[in-house]
Design a protein around this motif. Structure first.
Motif, PDB file in Angstrom:
ATOM      1  N   ASP A   7      12.434   9.089  28.463  1.00 52.53           N
ATOM      2  CA  ASP A   7      13.645   8.422  27.998  1.00 52.53           C
ATOM      3  C   ASP A   7      14.550   9.427  27.269  1.00 52.53           C
ATOM      4  O   ASP A   7      14.182  10.590  27.073  1.00 52.53           O
ATOM      5  N   GLY A   8      15.718   8.935  26.897  1.00 51.50           N
ATOM      6  CA  GLY A   8      16.729   9.811  26.301  1.00 51.50           C
ATOM      7  C   GLY A   8      16.236  10.538  25.056  1.00 51.50           C
ATOM      8  O   GLY A   8      16.498  11.729  24.869  1.00 51.50           O
TER       9      GLY A   8
ATOM     10  N   ASN B 197      18.819  21.457  37.753  1.00 54.10           N
ATOM     11  CA  ASN B 197      19.716  21.477  38.906  1.00 54.10           C
ATOM     12  C   ASN B 197      20.864  20.518  38.571  1.00 54.10           C
ATOM     13  O   ASN B 197      20.894  19.899  37.497  1.00 54.10           O
ATOM     14  N   GLU B 198      21.791  20.413  39.508  1.00 58.40           N
ATOM     15  CA  GLU B 198      22.999  19.626  39.285  1.00 58.40           C
ATOM     16  C   GLU B 198      22.671  18.155  38.958  1.00 58.40           C
ATOM     17  O   GLU B 198      23.211  17.566  38.040  1.00 58.40           O
ATOM     18  N   TYR B 199      21.737  17.621  39.727  1.00 55.44           N
ATOM     19  CA  TYR B 199      21.366  16.215  39.551  1.00 55.44           C
ATOM     20  C   TYR B 199      20.702  16.001  38.185  1.00 55.44           C
ATOM     21  O   TYR B 199      21.013  15.058  37.456  1.00 55.44           O
ATOM     22  N   GLU B 200      19.808  16.917  37.823  1.00 57.12           N
ATOM     23  CA  GLU B 200      19.120  16.784  36.539  1.00 57.12           C
ATOM     24  C   GLU B 200      20.091  16.976  35.360  1.00 57.12           C
ATOM     25  O   GLU B 200      19.875  16.415  34.282  1.00 57.12           O
TER      26      GLU B 200
ATOM     27  N   GLN C 141      23.257  11.313  31.215  1.00 55.00           N
ATOM     28  CA  GLN C 141      23.169   9.854  31.278  1.00 55.00           C
ATOM     29  C   GLN C 141      22.086   9.325  30.336  1.00 55.00           C
ATOM     30  O   GLN C 141      22.291   8.391  29.585  1.00 55.00           O
ATOM     31  N   LYS C 142      20.918   9.977  30.333  1.00 59.96           N
ATOM     32  CA  LYS C 142      19.815   9.455  29.531  1.00 59.96           C
ATOM     33  C   LYS C 142      19.983   9.729  28.036  1.00 59.96           C
ATOM     34  O   LYS C 142      19.613   8.901  27.214  1.00 59.96           O
TER      35      LYS C 142
ATOM     36  N   VAL D  57      25.563  18.781  25.009  1.00 62.94           N
ATOM     37  CA  VAL D  57      24.306  19.426  25.403  1.00 62.94           C
ATOM     38  C   VAL D  57      24.438  20.931  25.175  1.00 62.94           C
ATOM     39  O   VAL D  57      23.560  21.566  24.585  1.00 62.94           O
ATOM     40  N   LEU D  58      25.550  21.489  25.611  1.00 63.67           N
ATOM     41  CA  LEU D  58      25.744  22.947  25.479  1.00 63.67           C
ATOM     42  C   LEU D  58      25.740  23.395  24.018  1.00 63.67           C
ATOM     43  O   LEU D  58      25.311  24.503  23.700  1.00 63.67           O
TER      44      LEU D  58
END
Ligand SMILES: Nc1ncnc2c1ncn2[C@@H]1O[C@H](COP(=O)(O)OP(=O)(O)OP(=O)(O)O)[C@@H](O)[C@H]1O
Ligand SMILES: [Mg+2]
Length: 329
Positions: free
Chosen positions: A178-179, A195-198, A204-205, A213-214
Motif C-alpha cells: 500500500d501507499g 519503469n514507467e508504469y511503476e 497513485q498509491k 517523490v523526487l
C-alpha cells in the motif's frame, strides 16, 4: 565500493504445452477441475531479482554481496553464483523450505498458467542487514529489490538507521504494497529505480506527485523499455539515455535487473549518471539477446566494442580501465 544486493533468489521452471488450455476447460464442469497437461518442453532457469542483479555485477567484475533467503536446494545455484564473483557467504539458508520457485506453463496461444512458491524467501525477514554490514566491514550501498515485503521494509529501515546509502527497487512487489509501505521503501533513497508504469503506480498509491517523490530521493531513474531511460536529479538538467544497439531480440525477461546491475557497477567505478545508464543499457541488451536472465557472457573487449558502437569513444574509454569480466579479457 562494497555493494549488497538484497532480494529474491528463485528458480524458474518454464514449460510449453503444444495445445490450447481452453480446449480442456469444459463449460459447466469447472467445479471439479483436475487437469494435467502433457508438456513437451521444460527449461529450468536461474532467476530472482537479487540473483540477477548480483550476477550482472559479478559479470562486470565486481564482487557483490548477496543478501537473500535460500532453501535446502541452493547448492548448485550457490556454486554458479560464486563462480561469477558473487559473495554468497551471508545468505540465509532455510532449514526446511526450498528456494523460491516459479512454475509456468505456456500454451500455443501464449496463455499461461503459473504458480509462484515463495518458500525460503518468506524467511528473508529474519535477515539482519546490520549483521552483514558489520561482517563485511561496512556496506557502501545496498539495493533493495523485490523480496518478502517485510524483509524489504526491514532492510530499508536498517539501511536508514545504519546510514547505509540505499537504492530502492520495489518493482513487482509494488502491486501488493500500500501507499504507506511504498513511502517507507523510497523515502531517503539515494537512487530510485522504476519503469514507467511503476513510476505512475508509485504516485497513485502514495499520493505524492512526481516532484514530491523526487524531493525524497537523490536520483530517480525511470526506464522506458526500448525508449531508454530518464535520469532526474534535483537541481540538475534531466538526462535521457537511449538503449544500446541490439543484434537480436530473443527474450526481454530480466532486462530491468540487468540495467540496474550495469548502473550500479559504473557507480562503483566512480562514473557519472550518464555513463552508469549507458553501462546499464549495454548489459540489458545482452540479456535481451539471450533466453534466460543469466545466460549472457562477454569478454572485456567485446563489451567495450559494443559500448563504443552504441555510445561513442568517450564512453568506451572511460569504462575500459574498470572492466574485469570473469569471462576473460
Ligand atoms: N527492446 C529493448 N531494446 C533495447 N533495450 C531495451 C529494450 N527493452 C528494455 N531495454 C533496456 O532495459 C532497460 C529496462 O527495461 P524496462 O523499462 O523494460 O524494464 P522493466 O519494465 O523493469 O523490465 P522487467 O521488469 O521485465 O525486466 C531499458 O531502459 C533499456 O536500457
Ligand atoms: Mg522491472
Amino acid at each position: 565500493m562494497k555493494i549488497a544486493v538484497a532480494g529474491s533468489v528463485a528458480t524458474d521452471h518454464l514449460m510449453t504445452f503444444p495445445g490450447r488450455f481452453r480446449d480442456s476447460f469444459v463449460e459447466g464442469s469447472l467445479d471439479n477441475v483436475s487437469l494435467s497437461f502433457l508438456v513437451d518442453g521444460l527449461v529450468v532457469r536461474r532467476g530472482g531479482c537479487a540473483a540477477n542483479i548480483a550476477f550482472g555485477l559479478g559479470a562486470l567484475g565486481l564482487e557483490p554481496i548477496l543478501v537473500a533467503a535460500v532453501g535446502i536446494d541452493f547448492a548448485d545455484y550457490n556454486s554458479w553464483l560464486t563462480r561469477h564473483n558473487v559473495n554468497t557467504e551471508h545468505v540465509f539458508t532455510s532449514q526446511e523450505q526450498h528456494t523460491a520457485r516459479f512454475l509456468c506453463t505456456t500454451d500455443m496461444e501464449l496463455n499461461q498458467i503459473a504458480s509462484f512458491y515463495p518458500g525460503a524467501m518468506s524467511e528473508a525477514r529474519m535477515i539482519e542487514l546490520g549483521v552483514v554490514h558489520a561482517a563485511v566491514g561496512g556496506v557502501d550501498m545496498v539495493i533493495i529489490t523485490p523480496d518478502d515485503p517485510d524483509a524489504m521494509l526491514n532492510h530499508t529501515a536498517a539501511a536508514r538507521s545504519l546510514g547505509i546509502p540505499f537504492a530502492a527497487d520495489p518493482s513487482q512487489q509494488m502491486a501488493r504494497m500500500d501507499g504507506e509501505q511504498i513511502k517507507r521503501l523510497i523515502d531517503g533513497a539515494e537512487y530510485l529505480f522504476t519503469n514507467e508504469y511503476e513510476k505512475a503506480l508509485t504516485e497513485q498509491k502514495t499520493g505524492w506527485s512526481s516532484d514530491e517523490v523526487l524531493e525524497r530521493v537523490k536520483v530517480r531513474i525511470t526506464t522506458h523499455g526500448a525508449k531508454g531511460c530518464v535520469i532526474e536529479r534535483r537541481g540538475a538538467p534531466v538526462l535521457t539515455v537511449p538503449v544500446a544497439k541490439e543484434h537480436s531480440k530473443i527474450d526481454p525477461t530480466g532486462v530491468g535487473d540487468a540495467f540496474r546491475s550495469g548502473f550500479l557497477a559504473a557507480l562503483a567505478w566512480g562514473l557519472g549518471d550518464e555513463r552508469c545508464a549507458q553501462v546499464g543499457a549495454m548489459i540489458a541488451t545482452y540479456v535481451l539477446e539471450h533466453q534466460g536472465t543469466q545466460e549472457y557472457r562477454f569478454t572485456d573487449r567485446e563489451f567495450i566494442i559494443r559500448l563504443r558502437d552504441s555510445f561513442g569513444d568517450a564512453s568506451a574509454d572511460e569504462v575500459a580501465p574498470h572492466l574485469h569480466s570473469p569471462f576473460g579479457k
